[in-house]
Write a protein that holds these residues in place. Structure first.
Motif, mmCIF file in Angstrom:
data_model
loop_
_atom_site.group_PDB
_atom_site.id
_atom_site.type_symbol
_atom_site.label_atom_id
_atom_site.label_comp_id
_atom_site.label_asym_id
_atom_site.label_seq_id
_atom_site.Cartn_x
_atom_site.Cartn_y
_atom_site.Cartn_z
ATOM 1 N N ALA A 47 0.816 -1.218 0.000
ATOM 2 C CA ALA A 47 0.000 0.000 0.000
ATOM 3 C C ALA A 47 0.847 1.266 0.000
ATOM 4 O O ALA A 47 0.305 2.373 0.135
ATOM 5 N N HIS A 48 2.171 1.113 -0.114
ATOM 6 C CA HIS A 48 3.096 2.254 -0.097
ATOM 7 C C HIS A 48 2.978 3.050 1.212
ATOM 8 O O HIS A 48 3.124 4.284 1.215
ATOM 9 N N ALA A 49 2.695 2.341 2.297
ATOM 10 C CA ALA A 49 2.553 2.992 3.602
ATOM 11 C C ALA A 49 3.741 2.703 4.517
ATOM 12 O O ALA A 49 3.935 3.387 5.524
ATOM 13 N N ASP A 50 4.535 1.693 4.181
ATOM 14 C CA ASP A 50 5.624 1.256 5.067
ATOM 15 C C ASP A 50 6.643 2.380 5.308
ATOM 16 O O ASP A 50 7.099 2.577 6.435
ATOM 17 N N HIS A 51 6.941 3.145 4.258
ATOM 18 C CA HIS A 51 7.976 4.165 4.385
ATOM 19 C C HIS A 51 7.585 5.233 5.409
ATOM 20 O O HIS A 51 8.359 5.561 6.315
ATOM 21 N N PHE A 52 6.364 5.788 5.262
ATOM 22 C CA PHE A 52 5.973 6.857 6.183
ATOM 23 C C PHE A 52 5.777 6.317 7.610
ATOM 24 O O PHE A 52 6.015 7.030 8.584
ATOM 25 N N ILE A 53 5.345 5.046 7.717
ATOM 26 C CA ILE A 53 5.170 4.456 9.059
ATOM 27 C C ILE A 53 6.520 4.399 9.777
ATOM 28 O O ILE A 53 6.628 4.743 10.962
ATOM 29 N N ARG A 54 7.557 4.001 9.054
ATOM 30 C CA ARG A 54 8.878 3.861 9.686
ATOM 31 C C ARG A 54 9.515 5.212 10.010
ATOM 32 O O ARG A 54 10.442 5.276 10.821
ATOM 33 N N THR A 55 9.026 6.286 9.405
ATOM 34 C CA THR A 55 9.551 7.615 9.747
ATOM 35 C C THR A 55 8.934 8.163 11.032
ATOM 36 O O THR A 55 9.440 9.142 11.592
ATOM 37 N N LEU A 56 7.867 7.540 11.504
ATOM 38 C CA LEU A 56 7.237 7.966 12.762
ATOM 39 C C LEU A 56 8.091 7.515 13.944
ATOM 40 O O LEU A 56 8.752 6.482 13.870
ATOM 41 N N PRO A 57 8.084 8.273 15.049
ATOM 42 C CA PRO A 57 8.942 7.944 16.205
ATOM 43 C C PRO A 57 8.781 6.515 16.710
ATOM 44 O O PRO A 57 9.766 5.850 17.043
ATOM 45 N N GLU A 58 7.554 6.029 16.750
ATOM 46 C CA GLU A 58 7.287 4.680 17.266
ATOM 47 C C GLU A 58 7.011 3.668 16.162
ATOM 48 O O GLU A 58 6.657 2.518 16.451
ATOM 49 N N GLY A 59 7.124 4.062 14.918
ATOM 50 C CA GLY A 59 6.897 3.142 13.818
ATOM 51 C C GLY A 59 5.518 2.523 13.844
ATOM 52 O O GLY A 59 4.509 3.228 13.982
ATOM 53 N N TYR A 60 5.467 1.208 13.705
ATOM 54 C CA TYR A 60 4.187 0.492 13.712
ATOM 55 C C TYR A 60 3.502 0.529 15.080
ATOM 56 O O TYR A 60 2.323 0.216 15.196
ATOM 57 N N ASN A 61 4.239 0.904 16.118
ATOM 58 C CA ASN A 61 3.664 1.005 17.465
ATOM 59 C C ASN A 61 3.082 2.382 17.748
ATOM 60 O O ASN A 61 2.597 2.641 18.849
ATOM 61 N N THR A 62 3.157 3.285 16.778
ATOM 62 C CA THR A 62 2.605 4.630 16.959
ATOM 63 C C THR A 62 1.110 4.536 17.253
ATOM 64 O O THR A 62 0.362 3.877 16.527
ATOM 65 N N ILE A 63 0.693 5.201 18.330
ATOM 66 C CA ILE A 63 -0.718 5.175 18.724
ATOM 67 C C ILE A 63 -1.463 6.308 18.032
ATOM 68 O O ILE A 63 -1.073 7.479 18.126
ATOM 69 N N LEU A 64 -2.513 5.961 17.307
ATOM 70 C CA LEU A 64 -3.374 6.958 16.683
ATOM 71 C C LEU A 64 -4.379 7.453 17.703
ATOM 72 O O LEU A 64 -4.960 6.646 18.443
ATOM 73 N N ASN A 65 -4.572 8.766 17.776
ATOM 74 C CA ASN A 65 -5.565 9.273 18.718
ATOM 75 C C ASN A 65 -6.973 9.021 18.178
ATOM 76 O O ASN A 65 -7.139 8.450 17.113
ATOM 77 N N GLU A 66 -7.977 9.444 18.938
ATOM 78 C CA GLU A 66 -9.360 9.092 18.600
ATOM 79 C C GLU A 66 -9.776 9.585 17.217
ATOM 80 O O GLU A 66 -10.553 8.945 16.530
ATOM 81 N N GLU A 67 -9.286 10.735 16.792
ATOM 82 C CA GLU A 67 -9.630 11.267 15.472
ATOM 83 C C GLU A 67 -8.546 10.945 14.438
ATOM 84 O O GLU A 67 -8.646 11.364 13.289
ATOM 85 N N ALA A 68 -7.486 10.226 14.867
ATOM 86 C CA ALA A 68 -6.333 9.930 14.004
ATOM 87 C C ALA A 68 -5.772 11.211 13.396
ATOM 88 O O ALA A 68 -5.298 11.239 12.264
#
Length: 630
Positions: free
Chosen positions: A497-518
């Protein structure tokens, strides 16, 4: 299956969750009334029936606690009488006259024991009632939740999310509060009222008669004030609703207000409503608050009469001074349970109205149940066939009439047309969110009415323009597409889905918690995550609602690539908003007023020079805006 829905939040509704009243609770406030009080009350009792033994224990302990508390003034009066008699003997210079302090001390010990026992009984009753109340609303919440899961989409489309949330949360909380607090208070108030009346009669029927003679005056004053205050409270609630609506509207649209320079107009409107609220609010609070001093005045008149007549009785030795003291204490306590009972009756009326609103959900018509011989398609291929399908939301307003479409496995079908043409309705019918009124829809040759709903919907995957992501990690949001997905499968879906790159740039990667409104990721990133979720679900049939209108060009390219990867070798229904994105579709359906008015490939439809051709040309030649709506 990956379903996307727009998350909506609602301010707390008017039912439950708000204050229950002013100085005297809801006295003077117009209580919400149930349409069928008796029927709803009986139904609520049905939830309490399995706990009737514990309710009897609560009743018994409430009575015992109140009885021990009521007996205290009478016993205390004996100590006062003994002390008075000893002092009088001393004043008369009677030889060896003393105050029997041992007797008084024993009385004090008895009183202390009574208060302790009363407190213990009260604690036990509250403990048991807390369990009864919470278990009762637990059952109600469970039943409502199960009911909501069985209700058709029609139910949710016809009601605001705020109303449903208010019934599920505020109304049930209102019931819990009443069961836990008001019910025991009502029992205590009634027992206290009867107990005090009995104790007063045992002390002196004449004093009781004098005291009761004043009560009708209290009732008349209360009724007169309450009837006047009700209209002010009703007006206060109305204006408060207007103020809340204005504030919400102004703050949600503050950018537009500033852009058009309407700040002064907004402030002036707020000031006007605020002044109206002030006028009606102070009148409501004044009328409600004036009950207290008026009742105090009337009670003091009764108090003076009882004191004077009681003093005469003591002089004539008709009753003892301790009994007069006890009677005065009882007279002081008498009005409290009356006011409390009036308040609780109002609260119970509102609670039954809340219960009725909950029961309305439980009585809603459910989805047509799956037949006993409902099928499962073990290996769906994705062939879809609509034969003479008829559907209408309202009985007398036809929407889809004799719609026939044949889609082969792996084909991409684009659905275009103006707003209200029936594009979304078609999706709802395919997934059996609504039942068709005529004709037949088949998947791989099997009528969808003969397939279990859960099995049918697992065949479909949806990626809609309004993304839905829940409060949790990015990993969990992607894994929502398929239960038990491994880490490797989740990452593979994100890469596709071409989402892996931006996910890995986040501080927590795949463990990043999305808030209620994301809101801690962009709109485009949200869409890539929903596509990854759909890829992980690996459905045979896709329903796509183009979602690139609110993203930048670079992200749009990623989303388009992700969608192409998602659609590969799958039957796809694409609700198209930009005609440039569907040129390569195997079949384009042009819908209007619930019917397919044109169908064919992009080139075939352009060659026909019909509705689609005009629509396409208008989008690329700056044509009439009305013609561009698809």
């Amino acid at each position: 299956m990956s379903t996307e829905r727009k998350t909506q939040t609602s301010p707390m509704g008017a039912h439950g969750g708000g204050p229950r009243g002013g100085p005297l609770g809801p006295m003077g406030r117009p209580a919400e009334k149930a349409k069928d009080f008796k029927g709803s009350f009986k139904r609520l009792l049905g939830y309490l029936k399995p706990r009737r033994f514990r309710l009897l224990v609560v009743l018994l302990f409430a009575v015992l606690s109140t009885v021990f508390s009521i007996a205290s003034p009478k016993i205390m009066g004996k100590a006062t009488t003994k002390l008075f008699e000893g002092l009088m003997m001393k004043l008369k210079h009677v030889p060896e006259a003393t105050v029997d302090f041992n007797y008084i001390l024993n009385i004090l010990f008895i009183l202390a024991g009574l208060y302790i026992i009363s407190a213990i009984f009260m604690y036990i009753q509250q403990y048991i009632m807390a369990g009864v109340a919470q278990q009762t609303v637990y059952d109600m919440r469970r039943d409502v939740n199960l009911k909501l899961s069985r209700l058709p989409l029609k139910f949710f489309d016809s009601r605001t999310h705020g109303d449903i949330l208010s019934r599920v949360s505020n109304d049930i909380d209102n019931i819990a509060t009443t069961l836990q607090q008001s019910l025991t208070q009502l029992i205590t108030a009634v027992v206290t009222l009867l107990g005090i009346l009995i104790m007063m009669l045992t002390i002196s029927p004449w004093l009781t008669l004098i005291f009761l003679a004043v009560l009708p005056l209290s009732a008349l004053v209360t009724k007169a004030v309450a009837s006047r205050s009700q209209k002010f409270f009703a007006g206060q609630q109305k204006v408060l609703g207007e103020l809340n609506g204005h504030v919400e509207e102004m703050y949600t649209g503050h950018q537009i207000i500033k852009a058009f320079g309407r700040e002064e107009e907004s402030i002036a409107r707020f000031k006007q409503i605020n002044e109206e609220l002030y006028e009606v609010g102070w009148k409501a609070q004044f009328m409600s608050g004036i009950i207290v001093p008026l009742l105090s005045l009337i009670n003091n008149i009764g108090y003076v009469l009882v004191t004077v007549v009681g003093g005469i009785f003591v002089i004539n030795r008709t009753i003892t001074i301790g009994d007069v003291q006890a009677f005065i204490q009882y007279s002081r306590q008498f009005t409290q349970p009356i006011v409390q009972t009036a308040n609780i009756v109002n609260i119970i009326q509102s609670t039954i109205a809340s219960a009725e609103r909950v029961f309305e959900i439980l009585d809603e018509t459910e989805e047509v149940a799956d037949s006993d011989d409902a099928q499962l398609i073990a290996f769906p291929r994705g062939n879809v066939n609509l034969q003479n399908v008829k559907f209408r939301y309202q009985e007398n307003v036809p929407l889809i009439e004799d719609l026939s479409i044949e889609v082969k496995a792996g084909q991409t079908v684009a659905v275009v047309g103006p707003t209200g043409a029936g594009k979304t309705t078609l999706v709802n019918l395919l997934m059996r969110f609504y039942e068709i009124d005529g004709g037949k829809i088949t998947v791989d040759g099997v009528d969808i009415r003969d397939i279990k709903r859960t099995a049918l919907r697992s065949i479909f995957g949806m990626v809609l323009q309004d993304t839905w992501l829940f409060n949790g990690s990015i990993r969990d949001n992607i894994a929502y597409g398929r239960e038990g997905a491994s880490e490797a499968e989740i990452i593979r879906a994100a890469k596709t889905a071409h989402a892996d790159h931006f996910i890995r740039t986040l501080p927590e990667g795949y463990n990043t918690i999305l808030n209620e409104e994301a809101s801690n990721i962009s709109q485009g990133q949200k869409q890539l995550l929903t596509i990854a979720r759909a890829i992980l679900a690996d459905p045979a049939i896709l329903i796509l609602d183009e979602a690139t209108s609110s993203v930048d060009s670079r992200t749009e390219v990623y989303i388009q690539k992700a969608m192409i990867a998602l659609m590969k070798k799958r039957t796809s229904f694409v609700i198209a908003h930009r005609l440039s994105t569907i040129r390569d579709a195997d079949l384009i359906l042009v819908m209007d007023n619930g019917s397919v008015i044109e169908k064919g490939t992009h080139n075939e439809l352009l060659a026909q020079g019909g509705f689609y051709a005009d629509l396409y040309k208008s989008q690329f030649s700056g044509g009439n805006i009305d013609e561009q709506a698809v």
